[in-house]
Design a protein around this motif. Structure first.
Motif, PDB file in Angstrom:
ATOM      1  N   ALA A 114       0.843  -0.797   0.019  1.00 15.01           N
ATOM      2  CA  ALA A 114       0.327   0.099  -0.131  1.00 15.01           C
ATOM      3  C   ALA A 114       0.818   1.423   0.203  1.00 15.01           C
ATOM      4  N   LEU A 165      -5.136   6.530  -1.612  1.00 13.14           N
ATOM      5  CA  LEU A 165      -4.331   5.186  -1.516  1.00 13.14           C
ATOM      6  C   LEU A 165      -3.683   4.523  -2.607  1.00 13.14           C
ATOM      7  N   CYS A 170      -2.685   0.162  -4.283  1.00 14.05           N
ATOM      8  CA  CYS A 170      -2.067  -1.072  -3.916  1.00 14.05           C
ATOM      9  C   CYS A 170      -2.112  -1.470  -4.967  1.00 14.05           C
ATOM     10  N   TRP A 210      -9.609  -2.991   1.792  1.00 17.14           N
ATOM     11  CA  TRP A 210      -8.999  -2.249   2.524  1.00 17.14           C
ATOM     12  C   TRP A 210      -8.740  -2.435   4.020  1.00 17.14           C
ATOM     13  N   TYR A 269      -4.031  -0.788   5.933  1.00 17.87           N
ATOM     14  CA  TYR A 269      -3.512  -1.980   4.939  1.00 17.87           C
ATOM     15  C   TYR A 269      -4.629  -1.668   3.378  1.00 17.87           C
ATOM     16  N   CYS A 270      -3.632  -3.185   2.998  1.00 17.63           N
ATOM     17  CA  CYS A 270      -4.491  -3.403   2.028  1.00 17.63           C
ATOM     18  C   CYS A 270      -4.214  -5.127   2.101  1.00 17.63           C
TER      19      CYS A 270
END
Length: 125
Positions: A6, A20, A22, A36, A95-96
């Motif tokens: 990410a 964002l 990824c 996500w 976070y992905c």
């Protein structure tokens, strides 16, 4: 080797926006859904949004109130999270992840098969 990374986090003022990204490798978007998640200081990691290419579904957490939009490109193996009207409570590491989407309610931390490295989003004036 499954990898997810990410990026796109940073410092943004309340009311601002961030996008964002990824980048995934080592698997097909038919194998897993892409999700996500975020973890705020002192809180548990929570699911925000997931897209499943296998059944065409998109999930959003109710708490987002329509402020975030997720997209994915299976050919490029990328996913994005457009975040608008950001609030200080959105401050977290984002976070992905690759998510096992064999059940309808798949967008949960318990169904994550592979986590990517996170990116920090700080919403502050």
């Amino acid at each position: 080797d499954v990898q997810l990374q990410a990026s796109g986090g940073g410092l943004v003022q309340p009311g601002g926006s961030l996008r964002l990204s990824c980048v995934a490798s080592g698997f097909s978007f038919d194998d897993y859904a892409i999700g996500w998640f975020r973890q705020a200081p002192g809180k548990e990691r929570e699911a925000l949004s997931c897209i499943s290419e296998s059944d065409g579904s998109t999930y959003y957490a109710d708490s987002l109130k329509g402020r975030f939009t997720m997209s994915s490109d299976s050919a490029k193996k990328t996913a994005h999270l457009q975040m608008n009207s950001l609030e200080p409570d959105d401050t977290a590491v984002y976070y992905c992840a690759a998510v096992v989407d064999l059940e309808p309610a798949y967008c949960t931390t318990q169904k994550v098969a592979h986590w990517g490295k996170g990116t920090l989003v700080t919403v502050s004036s």
